[in-house]
Design an enzyme around this catalytic site. Structure first.
Site, short mmCIF file in Angstrom:
data_model
loop_
_atom_site.label_atom_id
_atom_site.label_comp_id
_atom_site.label_asym_id
_atom_site.label_seq_id
_atom_site.Cartn_x
_atom_site.Cartn_y
_atom_site.Cartn_z
N HIS A 1 0.83 -1.21 0.00
CA HIS A 1 0.00 0.00 0.00
C HIS A 1 0.87 1.26 0.00
O HIS A 1 0.69 2.16 -0.82
CB HIS A 1 -0.90 -0.05 1.25
CG HIS A 1 -1.82 1.11 1.42
ND1 HIS A 1 -3.17 1.02 1.29
CD2 HIS A 1 -1.57 2.41 1.73
CE1 HIS A 1 -3.73 2.20 1.50
NE2 HIS A 1 -2.77 3.06 1.79
N GLU A 2 1.83 1.31 0.90
CA GLU A 2 2.65 2.52 1.02
C GLU A 2 3.52 2.73 -0.21
O GLU A 2 3.72 3.86 -0.66
CB GLU A 2 3.55 2.42 2.27
CG GLU A 2 2.82 2.16 3.56
CD GLU A 2 1.94 3.31 3.97
OE1 GLU A 2 1.98 4.36 3.31
OE2 GLU A 2 1.20 3.16 4.95
N HIS B 1 -6.00 6.26 -2.89
CA HIS B 1 -6.82 5.24 -2.24
C HIS B 1 -7.90 4.72 -3.17
O HIS B 1 -8.50 5.48 -3.93
CB HIS B 1 -7.45 5.80 -0.97
CG HIS B 1 -6.49 5.84 0.17
ND1 HIS B 1 -6.66 6.66 1.25
CD2 HIS B 1 -5.35 5.16 0.39
CE1 HIS B 1 -5.66 6.48 2.09
NE2 HIS B 1 -4.85 5.58 1.59
N CYS B 2 -8.15 3.44 -3.04
CA CYS B 2 -9.11 2.76 -3.90
C CYS B 2 -10.46 2.67 -3.18
O CYS B 2 -10.52 2.33 -2.00
CB CYS B 2 -8.57 1.36 -4.18
SG CYS B 2 -9.45 0.51 -5.46
ZN LIG Z 1 -2.86 5.06 2.27
ZN LIG Z 2 -7.70 -0.84 -6.11
#
Ligand SMILES: [Zn+2]
Ligand SMILES: [Zn+2]
Length: 317
Positions: free
Chosen positions: A236-237, A246-247
Site C-alpha cells: 500500500h505505502e 486510495h481505492c
Molecule cells: Zn494510504
Molecule cells: Zn484498487
C-alpha cells in the site's frame, strides 16, 4: 486530514484523533495521497496500446474482487469522503513512476529485530519485487537509536515511540542510493508523527524517495497474520510512493484503512484498476505478474492466495 493538504508527504496516522483520545484506542489510519510531482512523470511508450490491453485485463479479473460495500464502524470510508481513482484517472494525474536511472526499491532494516521480524522483512522485500515488477534490494541492517527530542512515551500505552519525521529527514536521506525509486525502512519501534497524534503505521516523503514503516502495531502472535499485514502495508505505502490514490471501487490493498481490523479484511492483492496502474508503471505483463505472485505465495505458505493468483493468471491469459 484534507486530501491535498500535504504536498510531499504521505502520512499514515491516527486521523480520527478524537476517537483515539477518548478511547485510548490503538486505532490508526491512512491519509490521502499527496499531489504529484509532474516533473517526475515520464511517459515514453506507446501508451494507447498498453492502456487498451490493460483495460481488457481489468475486465477479466473483476469477478475476483469484492465491490466496496458500506463502511463498518470506524472504517476509513466512514470518516473520509474519497472518490477513488480509475486506471485512466491515474494516467491523467501524471504519476511518479520509476525511471531508467531510478528503478530499484531498497528495503532497509533499521535497528534490531528478532528472528521472526527479520524473516517477515525478507519476505516483504520478496513480495514487493513480484508485486511491483521492479528490482528490490534488501540492504544490511543498520544500527539505530533515537534520543530526546525525537522520542516520547505514548500517553495511552506508556510505550516508547520514535518521531517518524526525524527518521525521514535526518536518518534515511544520507543512506539513499542514487538509483533508488524508493527506499523503505522498517523499524521495530512504534512511531508518531507529531504531538497531536497517537501514532502512525508509517510515513513517506515523495520528494526524498524515502519511507519508514513500523512493525510494532502489525505484529501478532499469528505469524501468518503478521506476514499478511506487513505485506499489505508495504504494498500500500509503496503504491502511494508511485502516486496511487486510495481505492474505493473494490476491497483492495490500496483502500484506506483506519484500523488493523480493516487491514485484516483486505486482500494482499491490488484490485483490477490498481493492477493496471502497477503493470503500467513497471511495463509488466499481468499474467506473468500473477504467476510470480502465485509462486511467492506458495513458497511462503499463503496457500489460498496462491490458488487465487493462479486463477487470475489463467483468466488474463
Ligand atoms: Zn494510504
Ligand atoms: Zn484498487
Amino acid at each position: 486530514m484534507a486530501r491535498h493538504s500535504i504536498k510531499s508527504q504521505i502520512l499514515h496516522h491516527a486521523v480520527i484523533y478524537v476517537f483515539a483520545v477518548f478511547s485510548g484506542s490503538t486505532s490508526s489510519a491512512c491519509s490521502a495521497v499527496p499531489n504529484n510531482s509532474a516533473a517526475n512523470a515520464v511517459q515514453t511508450r506507446d501508451d494507447k496500446k498498453d492502456v487498451a490491453a490493460l483495460r481488457t485485463a481489468i475486465r477479466k479479473i473483476e469477478p475476483y474482487f469484492k465491490p466496496m460495500g458500506p463502511p463498518a464502524a470506524y472504517d476509513w470510508l466512514g470518516s473520509h469522503n474519497e472518490a477513488g481513482q480509475t486506471f485512466e484517472q491515474y494516467l491523467d494525474s501524471k504519476p511518479t513512476r520509476p525511471t531508467a536511472d531510478r528503478k530499484k526499491i531498497y528495503v532497509l532494516p533499521l535497528g534490531k529485530f528478532d528472528t521472526r521480524q527479520q524473516k517477515v522483512i525478507s519476505q516483504t522485500a520478496d513480495y514487493l519485487e513480484v508485486f511491483y515488477g521492479l528490482p528490490v534490494t534488501q540492504m544490511p541492517a543498520v544500527p539505530f537509536s533515537a534520543v530526546h527530542p525525537n522520542v516520547r512515551e505514548n500517553r495511552f500505552t506508556h510505550t516508547r515511540q520514535v518521531k517518524s519525521g526525524y527518521i525521514l529527514k535526518d536518518v534515511l536521506p544520507p543512506m539513499l542510493p542514487k538509483d533508488a525509486a524508493a527506499m523503505i525502512a522498517f523499524t521495530a519501534d512504534d512511531l508518531y508523527p507529531d504531538d497531536t497524534m497517537n501514532y502512525v503505521f508509517g510515513q513517506a516523503s515523495l520528494d526524498d524517495r524515502v519511507g519508514v514503516w513500523s512493525l510494532f502495531r502489525p505484529k501478532d502472535l499469528d505469524t501468518g497474520k503478521f506476514l499478511r499485514r506487513t505485506l499489505k502495508i508495504a504494498a500500500h505505502e509503496t503504491g502511494h510512493m508511485f502516486s496511487m490514490r486510495h481505492c474505493t471501487k473494490f476491497e483492495c490493498v490500496m483502500s484506506g484503512t483506519n484500523q488493523l481490523a480493516e487491514t485484516d479484511r483486505r486482500p494482499i492483492d491490488a484490485c483490477p484498476e490498481c493492477m493496471a496502474k502497477i503493470c503500467w508503471i513497471s511495463d509488466e505483463d499481468p499474467k506473468k505478474r500473477y504467476e510470480r505472485l502465485a509462486a511467492f505465495c506458495r513458497k511462503n505458505g499463503l496457500t489460498a492466495e496462491a490458488a487465487e493468483f493462479d486463477r487470475k493468471a489463467n483468466s488474463v491469459a
